[in-house]
Write an enzyme that holds these catalytic residues in place. Structure first.
Site, PDB file in Angstrom:
ATOM      1  N   CYS A   5      -0.459  13.618 -15.548  1.00 18.69           N
ATOM      2  CA  CYS A   5      -1.268  14.789 -15.938  1.00 18.69           C
ATOM      3  C   CYS A   5      -2.752  14.439 -15.823  1.00 18.69           C
ATOM      4  CB  CYS A   5      -0.942  15.198 -17.387  1.00 18.69           C
ATOM      5  SG  CYS A   5      -2.009  16.534 -17.958  1.00 18.69           S
TER       6      CYS A   5
ATOM      7  N   CYS B 278      -4.157  14.977 -19.869  1.00 14.91           N
ATOM      8  CA  CYS B 278      -3.822  14.049 -20.984  1.00 14.91           C
ATOM      9  C   CYS B 278      -3.338  12.691 -20.482  1.00 14.91           C
ATOM     10  CB  CYS B 278      -2.756  14.699 -21.885  1.00 14.91           C
ATOM     11  SG  CYS B 278      -1.138  14.845 -21.110  1.00 14.91           S
TER      12      CYS B 278
ATOM     13  N   GLN C 142       0.850  -1.201   0.000  1.00 13.72           N
ATOM     14  CA  GLN C 142       0.000   0.000   0.000  1.00 13.72           C
ATOM     15  C   GLN C 142       0.884   1.249   0.000  1.00 13.72           C
ATOM     16  OE1 GLN C 142      -3.581  -0.686   2.900  1.00 13.72           O
ATOM     17  NE2 GLN C 142      -1.866  -1.959   3.599  1.00 13.72           N
ATOM     18  N   ASN C 143       2.175   1.041   0.171  1.00  6.26           N
ATOM     19  CA  ASN C 143       3.099   2.169   0.320  1.00  6.26           C
ATOM     20  C   ASN C 143       3.476   2.756  -1.041  1.00  6.26           C
ATOM     21  OD1 ASN C 143       2.974   1.453   2.987  1.00  6.26           O
ATOM     22  ND2 ASN C 143       4.934   0.363   2.982  1.00  6.26           N
TER      23      ASN C 143
ATOM     24  N   HIS D 213      -1.463   1.299  -4.287  1.00  4.27           N
ATOM     25  CA  HIS D 213      -1.922   2.694  -4.219  1.00  4.27           C
ATOM     26  C   HIS D 213      -1.091   3.607  -5.103  1.00  4.27           C
ATOM     27  CE1 HIS D 213      -3.972   1.917  -0.083  1.00  4.27           C
ATOM     28  NE2 HIS D 213      -4.739   1.594  -1.105  1.00  4.27           N
TER      29      HIS D 213
HETATM   30  N1  APR Z   1       6.804  -2.066  12.371  1.00  6.52           N
HETATM   31  C1  APR Z   1       5.676  -2.642  11.890  1.00  6.52           C
HETATM   32  N2  APR Z   1       4.449  -2.063  11.942  1.00  6.52           N
HETATM   33  C2  APR Z   1       4.382  -0.858  12.535  1.00  6.52           C
HETATM   34  C3  APR Z   1       5.503  -0.193  13.076  1.00  6.52           C
HETATM   35  C4  APR Z   1       6.758  -0.850  12.973  1.00  6.52           C
HETATM   36  N3  APR Z   1       7.885  -0.305  13.456  1.00  6.52           N
HETATM   37  N4  APR Z   1       5.086   0.993  13.612  1.00  6.52           N
HETATM   38  C5  APR Z   1       3.748   1.056  13.391  1.00  6.52           C
HETATM   39  N5  APR Z   1       3.318  -0.047  12.768  1.00  6.52           N
HETATM   40  C6  APR Z   1       1.961  -0.392  12.348  1.00  6.52           C
HETATM   41  C7  APR Z   1       0.870   0.249  13.152  1.00  6.52           C
HETATM   42  O1  APR Z   1       0.600  -0.523  14.326  1.00  6.52           O
HETATM   43  C8  APR Z   1      -0.293   0.200  12.162  1.00  6.52           C
HETATM   44  O2  APR Z   1      -0.974  -1.051  12.241  1.00  6.52           O
HETATM   45  O3  APR Z   1       1.788   0.111  11.037  1.00  6.52           O
HETATM   46  C9  APR Z   1       0.404   0.320  10.803  1.00  6.52           C
HETATM   47  C10 APR Z   1       0.226   1.684  10.161  1.00  6.52           C
HETATM   48  O4  APR Z   1      -1.138   1.831   9.879  1.00  6.52           O
HETATM   49  P1  APR Z   1      -1.607   2.972   8.867  1.00  6.52           P
HETATM   50  O5  APR Z   1      -0.916   4.245   9.189  1.00  6.52           O
HETATM   51  O6  APR Z   1      -3.106   2.921   8.810  1.00  6.52           O
HETATM   52  O7  APR Z   1      -0.978   2.494   7.486  1.00  6.52           O
HETATM   53  P2  APR Z   1      -1.639   1.579   6.394  1.00  6.52           P
HETATM   54  O8  APR Z   1      -2.382   0.440   7.020  1.00  6.52           O
HETATM   55  O9  APR Z   1      -0.574   1.253   5.424  1.00  6.52           O
HETATM   56  O10 APR Z   1      -2.695   2.594   5.701  1.00  6.52           O
HETATM   57  C11 APR Z   1      -3.336   2.137   4.528  1.00  6.52           C
HETATM   58  O11 APR Z   1      -4.279   4.365   4.288  1.00  6.52           O
HETATM   59  O12 APR Z   1      -4.183   6.686   4.206  1.00  6.52           O
HETATM   60  C12 APR Z   1      -4.170   5.514   3.446  1.00  6.52           C
HETATM   61  O13 APR Z   1      -3.183   5.336   1.323  1.00  6.52           O
HETATM   62  C13 APR Z   1      -2.873   5.366   2.687  1.00  6.52           C
HETATM   63  O14 APR Z   1      -1.745   3.321   2.034  1.00  6.52           O
HETATM   64  C14 APR Z   1      -2.328   4.013   3.131  1.00  6.52           C
HETATM   65  C15 APR Z   1      -3.578   3.324   3.635  1.00  6.52           C
END
Ligand code: APR
Length: 256
Positions: free
Chosen positions: A131, A134, A105-106, A123
């Site tokens: 753009c 276009c 998702q990153n 994502h």
């Molecule tokens: N190692 C592993 N996991 C971790 C660490 C770490 N050091 N620190 C935090 N986390 C975990 C948190 O506990 C949480 O479950 O990472 C997760 C982060 O959650 P989110 O911020 O919600 O990230 P994500 O699940 O990837 O979000 C999904 O939301 O805003 C949208 O498009 C954006 O791709 C993103 C999507």
């Protein structure tokens, strides 16, 4: 099967034996590379209004939106975040023909920097602009964001990052390739995601045949009902624990 907590020996054995492993990663895998999460105590959405990633707001306020987007998603790149042990473990497992692909998702590109080849950026990516008129795409080059909002060099249209905004559909190719990978998986490794954002959060449920190892310092939506082994740890700590065991299980295969 009830979730087993912190059984690194079994987790390493499952990984070494897997023929079709798939990883599903979220912001948490990049935290120890210096990139903040979205949710949680000091997550981005506790400091910024997620409306900057709302497509309607972006079109209505392109300059304001871009100024915040640059601060959130581009300014940190000057520190040149590097892949950490968790990204490197997954890349090594792909080289060892254990991991067949990563669905992330990153948008930070760290899996590719770690050497992973089959990475589905569910994502999209911050490394490209597109753009809105276009649809031409440009790899991000130094200076492209000096003047905001960036305009298309070909048609002068408003450009946006080539990642998914709230209200924007997921690329059909990314979706289909993710489903196919998961359907074939015998092991799913979920790292660092709350599992709160649809439709990405549904992808792990496509891995119906797979045993599931989850790595996260906090329980997520997957922990109770999807994860067979929950390694309640930071990604790099859990990765190093797994690497230590994998070195003993399959030294030749592993060290190739
Ligand atoms: N190692 C592993 N996991 C971790 C660490 C770490 N050091 N620190 C935090 N986390 C975990 C948190 O506990 C949480 O479950 O990472 C997760 C982060 O959650 P989110 O911020 O919600 O990230 P994500 O699940 O990837 O979000 C999904 O939301 O805003 C949208 O498009 C954006 O791709 C993103 C999507």
């Amino acid at each position: 099967m009830a979730t087993i907590f912190n059984d690194y020996d079994t987790a390493a054995k499952w990984i070494a034996e897997a023929k079709q492993a798939v990883a599903f990663t979220g912001a948490g895998i990049s935290v120890e590379s210096g990139i903040p999460t979205f949710r949680g105590p000091d997550g981005l959405w506790s400091r910024y209004d997620p409306q900057v990633l709302d497509l309607g707001y972006f079109y209505a306020h392109p300059k304001d939106s871009w100024e915040v987007i640059r601060e959130i998603f581009y300014d940190y790149m000057e520190k040149k975040p590097m892949p950490n042990a968790a990204h490197i473990l997954l890349a090594q497992l792909e080289k060892d023909e254990i991991v067949k692909g990563i669905i992330t998702q990153n948008i930070d590109g760290l899996h590719q920097k770690a050497g992973s080849r089959n990475v589905i950026q569910f994502h999209g990516t911050a490394q490209r602009l597109v753009c809105t008129q276009c649809r031409k795409k440009y790899d991000l080059r130094p200076g492209m964001l000096d003047t905001l909002p960036p305009l298309c060099e070909s048609c002068g249209g408003l450009m946006k990052p080539d990642f998914i905004f709230f209200g924007e559909g997921i690329g059909p190719e990314e979706y289909q390739k993710s489903e196919e990978l998961c359907k074939e998986a015998d092991l799913l490794i979920i790292v660092g995601t709350t599992g709160e954002v649809m439709p990405a959060s549904m992808i792990p449920y496509e891995a119906r045949k797979a045993k599931v190892i989850e790595i996260n310092p906090e329980p997520s939506r997957y922990t109770a009902d999807k994860s067979d082994i929950f390694l309640q740890e930071k990604a790099t700590v859990a990765a190093k624990e797994l690497i230590r065991r994998l070195d003993n299980i399959t030294p030749f295969h592993w060290m190739k």
